[in-house]
Design an enzyme around this catalytic site. Structure first.
Site, mmCIF file in Angstrom:
data_model
loop_
_atom_site.group_PDB
_atom_site.id
_atom_site.type_symbol
_atom_site.label_atom_id
_atom_site.label_comp_id
_atom_site.label_asym_id
_atom_site.label_seq_id
_atom_site.Cartn_x
_atom_site.Cartn_y
_atom_site.Cartn_z
ATOM 1 C CB VAL A 1 5.403 -4.336 -2.941
ATOM 2 C CG1 VAL A 1 6.514 -4.274 -1.899
ATOM 3 C CG2 VAL A 1 5.254 -2.992 -3.661
ATOM 4 C CB SER B 1 -1.477 -10.298 0.757
ATOM 5 O OG SER B 1 -2.819 -10.514 1.152
ATOM 6 C CB SER B 2 -4.294 -7.257 4.420
ATOM 7 O OG SER B 2 -4.022 -6.007 3.817
ATOM 8 C CG HIS C 1 -1.872 -1.119 1.338
ATOM 9 N ND1 HIS C 1 -1.790 -2.100 2.296
ATOM 10 C CD2 HIS C 1 -2.964 -1.433 0.584
ATOM 11 C CE1 HIS C 1 -2.784 -2.959 2.147
ATOM 12 N NE2 HIS C 1 -3.509 -2.589 1.103
HETATM 13 P P1 AMP Z 1 -6.400 -4.333 -0.404
HETATM 14 O O1 AMP Z 1 -6.261 -3.461 0.806
HETATM 15 O O2 AMP Z 1 -5.814 -5.695 -0.243
HETATM 16 O O3 AMP Z 1 -7.793 -4.325 -0.976
HETATM 17 O O4 AMP Z 1 -5.494 -3.643 -1.509
HETATM 18 C C1 AMP Z 1 -5.617 -2.285 -1.821
HETATM 19 C C2 AMP Z 1 -4.776 -1.980 -3.030
HETATM 20 O O5 AMP Z 1 -3.417 -2.301 -2.758
HETATM 21 C C3 AMP Z 1 -5.180 -2.807 -4.261
HETATM 22 O O6 AMP Z 1 -5.101 -1.985 -5.414
HETATM 23 C C4 AMP Z 1 -4.127 -3.887 -4.286
HETATM 24 O O7 AMP Z 1 -3.886 -4.403 -5.583
HETATM 25 C C5 AMP Z 1 -2.918 -3.137 -3.768
HETATM 26 N N1 AMP Z 1 -1.926 -4.070 -3.233
HETATM 27 C C6 AMP Z 1 -2.119 -5.004 -2.266
HETATM 28 N N2 AMP Z 1 -0.988 -5.711 -2.068
HETATM 29 C C7 AMP Z 1 -0.066 -5.224 -2.938
HETATM 30 C C8 AMP Z 1 1.294 -5.553 -3.231
HETATM 31 N N3 AMP Z 1 1.928 -6.537 -2.595
HETATM 32 N N4 AMP Z 1 1.916 -4.848 -4.188
HETATM 33 C C9 AMP Z 1 1.269 -3.851 -4.861
HETATM 34 N N5 AMP Z 1 -0.008 -3.503 -4.624
HETATM 35 C C10 AMP Z 1 -0.664 -4.175 -3.677
#
Ligand code: AMP
Length: 278
Positions: free
Chosen positions: A174, A183-184, A34
């Site tokens: 990333v 990832s969360s 993020h």
């Molecule tokens: P989320 O909070 O998981 O819904 O993700 C929010 C945003 O962050 C989305 O556009 C995801 O694709 C992006 N995102 C999550 N993990 C990564 C990562 N490891 N690298 C790049 N973008 C990410």
């Protein structure tokens, strides 16, 4: 950093705002992935522009029986994370949906396969909430991660087909040092599962290696990915596909613009990843 928690206040803010705003939509539990999106958003917004982060765990995009209840919600840590990252606006709405809502945004082609087939209704939830965020915050641009490749493609299509005047910016995935995409949901993994999780990336790298050496049979490449993943304890494949990166249609033979995308359960945790092959 300004914090807004209601949709009315968001609309008031937009009416009074001057300058360009760039939005980073998230579900919180913020991590370095993020942070990279926020960095790119700042590049686009400029020093005097507004970087807005939304944090909303969107019930519409969780299918029944999934992890909506247990999804991490570390509010004060996320708030500090955003302040430290130089975010100007944190939007964490408490009132996103009307109880008797009856309008949704449905993308009907790109969402048919991959995660859309495995998670019915997921992308309808994603498109609906992102369209609402676009309307509420009226950003000039919005930033999404390539980690959720299908989501990014669908949002681009939604913006095009519904004429949102919002530039959609994609950011490369990333990863941890061992290749696991941040990832969360990684925080659900116990020690053994965390040790097994890099197998997603390893399997895709192995496929890329073979593709680079000239193997172009998709079924052979997918078999290789399957066998790499089978070697990891506790890993169960949800899907592995090699698709055209533009229209997300499955390929039989590799050609330019091929992408491998996969979803694998490590224990009870479903992880996704993808890699460009050509
Ligand atoms: P989320 O909070 O998981 O819904 O993700 C929010 C945003 O962050 C989305 O556009 C995801 O694709 C992006 N995102 C999550 N993990 C990564 C990562 N490891 N690298 C790049 N973008 C990410």
């Amino acid at each position: 950093m300004k914090i807004i928690e209601s949709t009315d206040a968001a609309q008031r803010h937009v009416r009074e705002r001057t300058g360009k705003s760039v939005l980073v939509p998230t579900m919180g539990a913020l991590h370095r992935g993020h942070l990279e999106l926020i960095r790119v958003a700042r590049e686009y917004a400029g020093r005097d522009g507004e970087v807005a982060v939304s944090i909303f765990v969107n019930p519409l995009q969780f299918e029944p029986g999934s992890d909506f209840e247990k999804y991490p919600r570390p509010e004060s840590t996320d708030e500090k994370f955003c302040a430290d990252a130089g975010v100007n606006l944190l939007f964490r709405p408490r009132d996103m949906y009307f109880e008797d809502r009856s309008v949704y945004v449905d993308e009907t082609q790109l969402s048919a396969g991959l995660c859309g087939a495995a998670r019915r209704g997921h992308f309808r939830g994603v498109c609906t909430v992102v369209a609402k965020l676009f309307n509420l915050l009226a950003p000039a641009a919005a930033v999404f991660g390539e980690k959720d490749y299908q989501q990014l493609a669908i949002i681009r299509r939604m913006a095009r087909d519904l004429n949102f005047s919002i530039e959609i910016i994609g950011v490369p995935t990333v990863r941890e040092a061992d290749g696991l995409a941040l990832s969360s949901r990684n925080q659900y993994l116990d020690t053994d599962e965390r040790a097994a999780a890099p197998v997603l990336y390893q399997s895709m790298l192995r496929v890329k290696e073979l593709a680079d050496r000239g193997e172009n049979s998709v079924s052979k490449l997918i078999d290789v990915a399957r066998s790499v993943i089978a070697s990891a304890k506790g890993a169960r494949i949800d899907y592995i596909s090699i698709v055209d990166a533009e229209n997300l249609q499955p390929l039989e033979t590799l050609r330019p613009n091929a992408l491998i995308a996969l979803a694998v359960f490590i224990g009870k945790t479903r992880l996704i990843d993808n890699l460009r092959l050509t």
